[in-house]
Write an enzyme that holds these catalytic residues in place. Structure first.
Site, PDB file in Angstrom:
ATOM      1  N   SER A 142       0.874  -1.189   0.000  1.00 34.47           N
ATOM      2  CA  SER A 142       0.000   0.000   0.000  1.00 34.47           C
ATOM      3  C   SER A 142       0.899   1.223   0.000  1.00 34.47           C
ATOM      4  O   SER A 142       2.095   1.108   0.324  1.00 34.47           O
ATOM      5  CB  SER A 142      -0.847  -0.028   1.280  1.00 34.47           C
ATOM      6  OG  SER A 142      -1.475   1.209   1.504  1.00 34.47           O
ATOM      7  N   TYR A 155      -2.144  -0.919  10.371  1.00 31.57           N
ATOM      8  CA  TYR A 155      -2.132  -1.136   8.919  1.00 31.57           C
ATOM      9  C   TYR A 155      -0.794  -0.677   8.319  1.00 31.57           C
ATOM     10  O   TYR A 155      -0.179  -1.390   7.514  1.00 31.57           O
ATOM     11  CB  TYR A 155      -3.309  -0.368   8.301  1.00 31.57           C
ATOM     12  CG  TYR A 155      -3.538  -0.618   6.838  1.00 31.57           C
ATOM     13  CD1 TYR A 155      -4.105  -1.810   6.389  1.00 31.57           C
ATOM     14  CD2 TYR A 155      -3.197   0.344   5.881  1.00 31.57           C
ATOM     15  CE1 TYR A 155      -4.326  -2.029   5.031  1.00 31.57           C
ATOM     16  CE2 TYR A 155      -3.416   0.129   4.532  1.00 31.57           C
ATOM     17  CZ  TYR A 155      -3.984  -1.062   4.113  1.00 31.57           C
ATOM     18  OH  TYR A 155      -4.204  -1.279   2.770  1.00 31.57           O
TER      19      TYR A 155
HETATM   20  N1  LIG Z   1      -8.842  -0.520  -1.353  1.00 33.64           N
HETATM   21  C1  LIG Z   1      -7.797   0.281  -1.205  1.00 33.64           C
HETATM   22  O1  LIG Z   1      -7.918   1.514  -1.275  1.00 33.64           O
HETATM   23  C2  LIG Z   1      -6.443  -0.306  -0.969  1.00 33.64           C
HETATM   24  C3  LIG Z   1      -5.324   0.545  -1.018  1.00 33.64           C
HETATM   25  C4  LIG Z   1      -4.065  -0.003  -0.767  1.00 33.64           C
HETATM   26  C5  LIG Z   1      -3.921  -1.348  -0.523  1.00 33.64           C
HETATM   27  N2  LIG Z   1      -5.035  -2.151  -0.479  1.00 33.64           N
HETATM   28  C6  LIG Z   1      -4.825  -3.557  -0.202  1.00 33.64           C
HETATM   29  O2  LIG Z   1      -5.364  -4.300  -1.271  1.00 33.64           O
HETATM   30  C7  LIG Z   1      -5.752  -5.602  -0.807  1.00 33.64           C
HETATM   31  C8  LIG Z   1      -7.178  -5.879  -1.248  1.00 33.64           C
HETATM   32  O3  LIG Z   1      -8.001  -4.859  -0.734  1.00 33.64           O
HETATM   33  P1  LIG Z   1      -9.487  -4.611  -1.248  1.00 33.64           P
HETATM   34  O4  LIG Z   1      -9.677  -3.147  -1.360  1.00 33.64           O
HETATM   35  O5  LIG Z   1      -9.811  -5.477  -2.404  1.00 33.64           O
HETATM   36  O6  LIG Z   1     -10.277  -5.078   0.053  1.00 33.64           O
HETATM   37  P2  LIG Z   1     -11.549  -6.057   0.207  1.00 33.64           P
HETATM   38  O7  LIG Z   1     -11.928  -6.004   1.629  1.00 33.64           O
HETATM   39  O8  LIG Z   1     -12.559  -5.711  -0.825  1.00 33.64           O
HETATM   40  O9  LIG Z   1     -10.923  -7.469  -0.154  1.00 33.64           O
HETATM   41  C9  LIG Z   1     -10.097  -8.189   0.724  1.00 33.64           C
HETATM   42  C10 LIG Z   1     -10.446  -9.648   0.609  1.00 33.64           C
HETATM   43  O10 LIG Z   1      -9.564 -10.381   1.467  1.00 33.64           O
HETATM   44  C11 LIG Z   1     -10.319 -11.390   2.104  1.00 33.64           C
HETATM   45  N3  LIG Z   1      -9.692 -11.776   3.365  1.00 33.64           N
HETATM   46  C12 LIG Z   1      -9.597 -11.056   4.500  1.00 33.64           C
HETATM   47  N4  LIG Z   1      -9.012 -11.774   5.470  1.00 33.64           N
HETATM   48  C13 LIG Z   1      -8.742 -12.995   4.940  1.00 33.64           C
HETATM   49  C14 LIG Z   1      -8.156 -14.187   5.446  1.00 33.64           C
HETATM   50  N5  LIG Z   1      -7.737 -14.261   6.707  1.00 33.64           N
HETATM   51  N6  LIG Z   1      -8.027 -15.227   4.612  1.00 33.64           N
HETATM   52  C15 LIG Z   1      -8.457 -15.155   3.327  1.00 33.64           C
HETATM   53  N7  LIG Z   1      -9.024 -14.063   2.794  1.00 33.64           N
HETATM   54  C16 LIG Z   1      -9.162 -12.993   3.595  1.00 33.64           C
HETATM   55  C17 LIG Z   1     -11.686 -10.763   2.336  1.00 33.64           C
HETATM   56  O11 LIG Z   1     -12.677 -11.761   2.535  1.00 33.64           O
HETATM   57  C18 LIG Z   1     -11.877  -9.951   1.065  1.00 33.64           C
HETATM   58  O12 LIG Z   1     -12.565 -10.680   0.074  1.00 33.64           O
HETATM   59  C19 LIG Z   1      -5.556  -5.566   0.706  1.00 33.64           C
HETATM   60  O13 LIG Z   1      -4.322  -6.170   1.030  1.00 33.64           O
HETATM   61  C20 LIG Z   1      -5.520  -4.098   1.032  1.00 33.64           C
HETATM   62  O14 LIG Z   1      -4.820  -3.810   2.203  1.00 33.64           O
HETATM   63  C21 LIG Z   1      -6.271  -1.664  -0.706  1.00 33.64           C
END
Ligand SMILES: NC(=O)c1ccc[n+]([C@@H]2O[C@H](COP(=O)([O-])OP(=O)(O)OC[C@H]3O[C@@H](n4cnc5c(N)ncnc54)[C@H](O)[C@@H]3O)[C@@H](O)[C@H]2O)c1
Length: 254
Positions: A142, A155
């Site tokens: 991130s 985080y």
């Molecule tokens: N959305 C943003 O703005 C953003 C920005 C930077 C980084 N990220 C990173 O991107 C990645 C995906 O984020 P997103 O926005 O798609 O979030 P999201 O919440 O839509 O998706 C995350 C997925 O991970 C799954 N998950 C959570 N814990 C789990 C576990 N213990 N085992 C298996 N699956 C698990 C959830 O069920 C979910 O489907 C994450 O690592 C997040 O930190 C997101």
């Protein structure tokens, strides 16, 4: 990008970024192993094109449990015979609170999913990929893995750790041809951002503040993250390892 017929595992595949990436790889002809906590969520996303027509395997797994990770890796090898790409992407944001107010429970949970989950994926995928002398792993860090974010200490710490693990694993396997990189998205139009906004006293103001930190003055779209993952997964990135790619509308250039 020629990922046609590549065997691609995506964790957190039912989430916003995971889904967008799964759809893009399906369009490009990859064979997919979609991993998330609940199979029913994965089944739902495969109802629609292009995933409906893709060749895929759905695996329910908690990425913090080593036996679950070993299982999704083994099922991939048993079904497809190899692993070309791991998008090590499952992650959680945790609660919004200053460090002085952060509970041990929140800290442990965020570190467990975001660091232990990425570590276990790396550990078990690398065992297969190093034997193959090929493979590409993309870890989701991130912008919070490079800079800070007030109210998100757990985080931020977890995503800094993802970048450290990425660089270390990349060096450990560089001579085998296996590549390990990270991506650093900034705020993406997603459930996760809605949750962070709603964790503040004024979600509308929080949203404007998040946007104002991005030189492009907008949130990114999930597909804009997926496009960078596709590049890093492909053979076009054949000399790219140990790197982290910002997908952030200029946020980290400030
Ligand atoms: N959305 C943003 O703005 C953003 C920005 C930077 C980084 N990220 C990173 O991107 C990645 C995906 O984020 P997103 O926005 O798609 O979030 P999201 O919440 O839509 O998706 C995350 C997925 O991970 C799954 N998950 C959570 N814990 C789990 C576990 N213990 N085992 C298996 N699956 C698990 C959830 O069920 C979910 O489907 C994450 O690592 C997040 O930190 C997101």
């Amino acid at each position: 990008m020629n990922v046609s017929n590549k065997i691609v595992i995506i964790t957190g595949a039912a989430g916003v970024i995971g889904q967008a990436t799964a759809r893009l790889f399906a369009e490009e002809g990859a064979k997919l192993v979609l991993v998330d906590l609940f199979k029913k969520d994965l089944e739902q996303i495969t109802q629609k094109s292009p995933l409906q027509e893709a060749e895929y395997l759905l695996v329910e797994a908690d990425v913090t449990k080593e036996e679950d990770v070993e299982n999704y890796i083994q099922q991939t090898v048993d079904t497809f015979g190899r692993i070309d790409v791991l998008f090590n992407n499952a992650g959680i944001e945790g609660d919004v609170s200053d460090v002085k107010d952060t509970t041990v429970k929140n800290m442990s949970k965020v570190i467990n999913v975001n660091v232990m989950g990425v570590f276990l994926g790396l550990k078990h995928a690398l065992r297969v990929m190093v034997d193959q002398n090929s493979g590409s792993i993309i870890n989701t860090a991130s912008d919070a893995g490079i800079s800070s974010a007030v109210g998100l200490g757990a985080y931020v710490a977890s995503k800094h750790a993802v970048i450290g693990l990425t660089k270390t694993a990349a060096l450990e396997c560089a001579e085998t041809g296996v590549r390990v990189n990270a991506i650093c998205p900034a705020s993406i139009n997603s459930r996760l951002m809605r949750s962070l906004e709603e964790g503040t006293s004024d979600p509308e103001q929080a949203r404007e503040e998040y946007k104002s930190k991005i030189p492009m003055k907008r949130y990114g779209e999930p597909n804009e993250v997926a496009q960078v993952v596709l590049f890093l997964a492909s053979d076009r990135a054949s000399f790219v390892t140990g790197s982290h790619y910002n997908v952030d509308g200029g946020r980290l250039a400030k």
